[in-house]
Motif scaffolding. Structure first.
Motif, mmCIF file in Angstrom:
data_model
loop_
_atom_site.group_PDB
_atom_site.id
_atom_site.type_symbol
_atom_site.label_atom_id
_atom_site.label_comp_id
_atom_site.label_asym_id
_atom_site.label_seq_id
_atom_site.Cartn_x
_atom_site.Cartn_y
_atom_site.Cartn_z
ATOM 1 N N MET A 1 0.812 -1.202 0.000
ATOM 2 C CA MET A 1 0.000 0.000 0.000
ATOM 3 C C MET A 1 0.848 1.255 0.000
ATOM 4 S SD MET A 1 -3.078 -0.549 -0.190
ATOM 5 C CE MET A 1 -4.382 0.204 0.641
ATOM 6 N N SER A 2 1.995 1.132 0.459
ATOM 7 C CA SER A 2 2.818 2.319 0.527
ATOM 8 C C SER A 2 3.293 2.765 -0.856
ATOM 9 C CB SER A 2 4.011 2.084 1.451
ATOM 10 O OG SER A 2 4.914 1.183 0.869
ATOM 11 N N ARG A 3 3.448 1.827 -1.722
ATOM 12 C CA ARG A 3 3.888 2.162 -3.072
ATOM 13 C C ARG A 3 2.849 3.003 -3.814
ATOM 14 N NH1 ARG A 3 6.563 -2.198 -7.112
ATOM 15 N NH2 ARG A 3 7.839 -0.710 -8.218
ATOM 16 N N PRO A 4 1.567 2.623 -3.837
ATOM 17 C CA PRO A 4 0.583 3.475 -4.496
ATOM 18 C C PRO A 4 0.440 4.830 -3.806
ATOM 19 C CG PRO A 4 -0.362 1.307 -4.120
ATOM 20 C CD PRO A 4 0.987 1.337 -3.466
ATOM 21 N N ILE A 5 0.609 4.846 -2.496
ATOM 22 C CA ILE A 5 0.498 6.110 -1.785
ATOM 23 C C ILE A 5 1.653 7.033 -2.198
ATOM 24 C CG2 ILE A 5 0.670 7.181 0.493
ATOM 25 C CD1 ILE A 5 -0.884 4.821 1.599
ATOM 26 N N VAL A 6 2.829 6.479 -2.324
ATOM 27 C CA VAL A 6 3.985 7.265 -2.761
ATOM 28 C C VAL A 6 3.765 7.759 -4.183
ATOM 29 C CG1 VAL A 6 6.446 7.114 -3.332
ATOM 30 C CG2 VAL A 6 5.608 6.124 -1.196
ATOM 31 N N LEU A 7 3.217 6.902 -5.039
ATOM 32 C CA LEU A 7 2.946 7.311 -6.419
ATOM 33 C C LEU A 7 1.911 8.440 -6.464
ATOM 34 C CD1 LEU A 7 2.917 3.924 -8.370
ATOM 35 C CD2 LEU A 7 4.595 5.762 -8.514
ATOM 36 N N VAL A 8 0.877 8.313 -5.667
ATOM 37 C CA VAL A 8 -0.151 9.359 -5.612
ATOM 38 C C VAL A 8 0.452 10.641 -5.062
ATOM 39 C CG1 VAL A 8 -2.288 10.045 -4.445
ATOM 40 C CG2 VAL A 8 -2.100 7.779 -5.464
ATOM 41 N N PHE A 9 1.265 10.505 -4.031
ATOM 42 C CA PHE A 9 1.909 11.673 -3.446
ATOM 43 C C PHE A 9 2.810 12.366 -4.484
ATOM 44 C CE2 PHE A 9 5.533 13.538 -1.180
ATOM 45 C CZ PHE A 9 4.863 14.511 -0.454
ATOM 46 N N LEU A 10 3.591 11.577 -5.199
ATOM 47 C CA LEU A 10 4.456 12.134 -6.243
ATOM 48 C C LEU A 10 3.624 12.805 -7.347
ATOM 49 C CD1 LEU A 10 7.265 9.457 -6.639
ATOM 50 C CD2 LEU A 10 7.484 11.775 -5.770
ATOM 51 N N LEU A 11 2.532 12.184 -7.682
ATOM 52 C CA LEU A 11 1.649 12.763 -8.699
ATOM 53 C C LEU A 11 1.092 14.104 -8.232
ATOM 54 C CD1 LEU A 11 0.314 12.336 -11.438
ATOM 55 C CD2 LEU A 11 -1.549 11.173 -10.259
ATOM 56 N N VAL A 12 0.673 14.173 -6.967
ATOM 57 C CA VAL A 12 0.149 15.420 -6.403
ATOM 58 C C VAL A 12 1.242 16.492 -6.386
ATOM 59 C CG1 VAL A 12 -0.704 16.493 -4.273
ATOM 60 C CG2 VAL A 12 -1.683 14.336 -5.078
ATOM 61 N N VAL A 13 2.427 16.112 -5.985
ATOM 62 C CA VAL A 13 3.560 17.049 -5.970
ATOM 63 C C VAL A 13 3.857 17.542 -7.383
ATOM 64 C CG1 VAL A 13 6.047 17.240 -5.540
ATOM 65 C CG2 VAL A 13 4.566 16.169 -3.841
ATOM 66 N N LEU A 14 3.832 16.616 -8.316
ATOM 67 C CA LEU A 14 4.084 16.985 -9.712
ATOM 68 C C LEU A 14 3.028 17.962 -10.221
ATOM 69 C CD1 LEU A 14 5.811 16.454 -12.236
ATOM 70 C CD2 LEU A 14 4.241 14.611 -12.792
ATOM 71 N N ILE A 15 1.799 17.718 -9.910
ATOM 72 C CA ILE A 15 0.706 18.603 -10.340
ATOM 73 C C ILE A 15 0.854 19.979 -9.709
ATOM 74 C CG2 ILE A 15 -1.774 19.004 -10.137
ATOM 75 C CD1 ILE A 15 -2.167 15.967 -10.511
ATOM 76 N N ILE A 16 1.157 19.989 -8.408
ATOM 77 C CA ILE A 16 1.286 21.274 -7.710
ATOM 78 C C ILE A 16 2.459 22.082 -8.263
ATOM 79 C CG2 ILE A 16 1.836 22.332 -5.489
ATOM 80 C CD1 ILE A 16 0.168 20.111 -4.170
ATOM 81 N N THR A 17 3.588 21.430 -8.440
ATOM 82 C CA THR A 17 4.759 22.157 -8.960
ATOM 83 C C THR A 17 4.534 22.618 -10.390
ATOM 84 O OG1 THR A 17 5.822 20.081 -9.591
ATOM 85 C CG2 THR A 17 6.431 21.035 -7.450
ATOM 86 N N SER A 18 3.865 21.816 -11.182
ATOM 87 C CA SER A 18 3.607 22.231 -12.571
ATOM 88 C C SER A 18 2.661 23.437 -12.599
ATOM 89 C CB SER A 18 3.047 21.078 -13.392
ATOM 90 O OG SER A 18 1.760 20.723 -12.934
#
Length: 109
Positions: A2-19
Motif C-alpha cells: 500500500m505504501s507504493r501506491p500512496i507514494v505514487l499518488v503523493f508524487l503525482l500530487v507534488v508533480l501537479i502542484i509544482t507544474s
C-alpha cells in the motif's frame, strides 16, 4: 504494498502542484511581457501623435504665411490696376486734347 501506491499518488500530487506553480509563473511572465509590449506600443502611439501634431502646426503656419503672401499680392495687383487706369485715363485725355487741338486747327485753316 500500500505504501507504493500512496507514494505514487503523493508524487503525482507534488508533480501537479509544482507544474501549476510553473504555469502560474509563466502566466505572470507572459502578462508582464505583454504589458511591457502594450506600454511600448502606447508610447510609440503617443510619439506618433506628437509628430502628427507638429506636422499639423507646421502646415498651419505655412498656410498662414501663404495667406499673407496672397493678400500682399492682391494689394500689389490693385495698385498696379490703379496705376494702369490712371495712365490710361491720362493717355485718353491727352489724345482727346490733341484731337480737339487738331480739329480746331483744321477749322481755322
Amino acid at each position: 504494498m500500500m505504501s507504493r501506491p500512496i507514494v505514487l499518488v503523493f508524487l503525482l500530487v507534488v508533480l501537479i502542484i509544482t507544474s501549476q506553480f510553473e504555469w502560474k509563473q509563466q502566466l505572470v511572465n507572459d502578462m508582464e511581457a505583454s504589458s511591457s509590449v502594450s506600454q511600448k506600443q502606447s508610447h510609440l502611439m503617443n510619439r506618433e501623435e506628437v509628430v502628427k501634431e507638429k506636422i499639423i502646426l507646421s502646415q498651419e503656419k505655412n498656410i498662414q504665411r501663404l495667406n499673407s503672401l496672397v493678400q500682399s499680392l492682391q494689394q500689389q495687383l490693385l495698385q498696379c490696376r490703379n496705376i494702369n487706369n490712371t495712365a490710361s485715363f491720362s493717355e485718353n485725355s491727352l489724345t482727346t486734347n490733341t484731337n480737339e487741338t487738331e480739329r480746331q486747327q483744321i477749322l481755322e485753316d
